[in-house]
Design a protein around this motif. Structure first.
Motif, mmCIF file in Angstrom:
data_model
loop_
_atom_site.group_PDB
_atom_site.id
_atom_site.type_symbol
_atom_site.label_atom_id
_atom_site.label_comp_id
_atom_site.label_asym_id
_atom_site.label_seq_id
_atom_site.Cartn_x
_atom_site.Cartn_y
_atom_site.Cartn_z
ATOM 1 N N ASP A 146 30.131 48.167 35.008
ATOM 2 C CA ASP A 146 29.871 48.614 33.575
ATOM 3 C C ASP A 146 28.820 49.110 33.106
ATOM 4 O O ASP A 146 28.349 49.182 31.868
ATOM 5 N N LEU A 147 27.601 48.991 34.057
ATOM 6 C CA LEU A 147 26.302 49.501 33.534
ATOM 7 C C LEU A 147 26.145 50.961 34.048
ATOM 8 O O LEU A 147 26.507 51.497 35.004
ATOM 9 N N CYS A 148 25.573 51.690 33.107
ATOM 10 C CA CYS A 148 25.454 53.119 33.035
ATOM 11 C C CYS A 148 24.208 53.523 32.950
ATOM 12 O O CYS A 148 23.713 53.386 31.684
ATOM 13 N N ILE A 149 23.501 54.328 33.673
ATOM 14 C CA ILE A 149 22.005 54.686 33.457
ATOM 15 C C ILE A 149 21.785 56.231 33.570
ATOM 16 O O ILE A 149 22.275 57.088 34.645
ATOM 17 N N ASN A 150 21.598 56.980 32.397
ATOM 18 C CA ASN A 150 21.380 58.146 32.310
ATOM 19 C C ASN A 150 19.818 58.608 32.646
ATOM 20 O O ASN A 150 19.087 58.238 31.819
ATOM 21 N N VAL A 156 20.834 53.707 28.323
ATOM 22 C CA VAL A 156 21.416 52.608 29.304
ATOM 23 C C VAL A 156 22.256 51.963 28.581
ATOM 24 O O VAL A 156 22.188 51.521 27.329
ATOM 25 N N THR A 157 23.619 51.747 29.053
ATOM 26 C CA THR A 157 24.516 50.974 28.395
ATOM 27 C C THR A 157 25.132 50.097 29.306
ATOM 28 O O THR A 157 25.230 50.487 30.408
ATOM 29 N N VAL A 158 25.544 49.057 28.583
ATOM 30 C CA VAL A 158 26.411 47.977 29.628
ATOM 31 C C VAL A 158 27.793 47.639 28.635
ATOM 32 O O VAL A 158 27.648 47.168 27.629
ATOM 33 N N GLU A 159 29.000 47.966 29.380
ATOM 34 C CA GLU A 159 30.081 47.944 28.427
ATOM 35 C C GLU A 159 30.142 48.608 27.210
ATOM 36 O O GLU A 159 30.679 48.429 26.391
ATOM 37 N N LEU A 216 20.174 43.240 30.205
ATOM 38 C CA LEU A 216 21.465 43.420 30.566
ATOM 39 C C LEU A 216 22.478 42.525 30.489
ATOM 40 O O LEU A 216 23.731 42.796 30.216
ATOM 41 N N GLU A 217 22.147 41.274 30.821
ATOM 42 C CA GLU A 217 23.000 40.254 30.696
ATOM 43 C C GLU A 217 22.984 38.916 29.899
ATOM 44 O O GLU A 217 21.725 38.826 29.492
ATOM 45 N N ASP A 218 24.082 38.525 29.610
ATOM 46 C CA ASP A 218 24.107 37.374 28.691
ATOM 47 C C ASP A 218 23.390 36.017 29.440
ATOM 48 O O ASP A 218 22.792 35.168 28.961
ATOM 49 N N ARG A 221 20.451 33.923 34.579
ATOM 50 C CA ARG A 221 20.368 32.707 35.678
ATOM 51 C C ARG A 221 21.201 32.991 36.796
ATOM 52 O O ARG A 221 21.069 32.660 37.758
ATOM 53 N N SER A 222 22.293 33.786 36.262
ATOM 54 C CA SER A 222 23.362 34.237 37.486
ATOM 55 C C SER A 222 23.441 35.743 37.289
ATOM 56 O O SER A 222 24.233 36.005 36.543
ATOM 57 N N PRO A 223 22.221 36.387 37.367
ATOM 58 C CA PRO A 223 22.440 37.904 37.251
ATOM 59 C C PRO A 223 23.507 38.683 37.927
ATOM 60 O O PRO A 223 23.944 38.277 39.264
ATOM 61 N N ARG A 224 24.182 39.511 37.326
ATOM 62 C CA ARG A 224 25.173 40.430 37.810
ATOM 63 C C ARG A 224 24.762 41.537 38.488
ATOM 64 O O ARG A 224 25.367 41.820 39.406
ATOM 65 N N TYR A 225 23.716 42.233 38.055
ATOM 66 C CA TYR A 225 23.094 43.543 38.613
ATOM 67 C C TYR A 225 21.887 43.333 39.465
ATOM 68 O O TYR A 225 22.102 43.633 40.481
ATOM 69 N N ILE A 226 21.063 42.862 39.065
ATOM 70 C CA ILE A 226 19.631 42.725 39.939
ATOM 71 C C ILE A 226 19.673 41.329 40.545
ATOM 72 O O ILE A 226 19.535 40.305 39.978
#
Length: 238
Positions: A146-150, A156-159, A216-218, A221-226
């Motif tokens: 759900d991460l979009c980088i133009n 940059v958008t997430v969802e 990017l994330e809520d 501590r449990s990173p989804r992307y990096i």
């Protein structure tokens, strides 16, 4: 000779004048402000390409000014801090500064950092203005779940939610996203993004990574992307 405009915000007149002399000799246009409020007024009415921002100032300090600048502008910001103010360095990076120099400093070191920041900033702006970018050589949009980088517009958008990143944060995210599965240690990230040799800069990279994750994330501590590869570095997986 350079024609970029640099805004120096520092309550010490001697420092404003000293830095101004060195940067004027390099061909830059110089604006000077004695505190954060005066600096923000310049930014509203002038085209500024880089800000040199002291932390300890009356009326509005550098941390507050940095946060206000980042609400609307992505120009590079170099913070000036005292040697003992380690937390201020971290705060400055957290609120959107791109680099910092500790006082007392060598003017030529500051000039070198200014040039490095401007090279990257102007190169990214040139890329953004080039609508004829060859997409076979450079992807315009990178999508990871759900991460979009133009990379053309720096959006940059997430969802679908817009994410505000500083130029340095965007550069780190783009580097990792363009090389999915590749682990970059802090030294490689610094040298690729800052375009200068790595020197005691591990904490600088770590703070930027933390900032990106928090945006990017809520739950950073449990990173989804990096992802962290312990003892090695960071990566993004598709």
């Amino acid at each position: 000779m350079a024609q970029e405009t640099i805004l120096i915000i520092d309550d010490e007149k001697e420092i404003r004048n000293l830095v101004g002399i060195y940067l004027t000799n390099e061909g830059y246009n110089i604006l000077k402000a004695a505190d954060g409020l005066e600096g923000l007024a310049y930014l509203e009415n002038e085209t500024v390409h880089l800000v040199i921002l002291d932390i300890m100032m009356p009326r509005m300090d550098g941390i507050q000014a940095c946060m206000k600048i980042r609400e609307s502008k992505n120009v590079p910001i170099i913070m000036l801090t005292a040697k003992s103010q380690d937390m201020d360095k971290i705060m400055g990076l957290t609120t959107g500064a791109d680099d910092y120099v500790t006082k007392p400093f060598q003017p030529l070191e500051l000039v070198a950092r200014v040039k490095s920041q401007l090279r990257r900033y102007l190169r990214l702006n040139q890329m953004n203005g080039n609508l004829q970018t060859n997409t076979s050589e450079k992807m315009d949009v990178i999508s990871i779940d759900d991460l979009c980088i133009n990379v053309t517009t720096h959006d940059v958008t997430v969802e679908g939610r817009e994410i505000k990143l500083t130029p340095r944060e965007f550069a780190i995210l783009e580097l990792l996203a363009r090389n999915p599965g590749v682990v970059f240690n802090t030294e490689k990230i610094y040298e690729r993004v800052w375009n200068e040799p790595f020197y005691e800069s591990e904490n600088t990279v770590m703070v930027h990574i933390r900032n990106i994750r928090e945006k990017l994330e809520d739950n950073s501590r449990s990173p989804r992307y990096i992802k962290t590869v312990w003892g090695v570095g960071y990566k993004i997986e598709l």
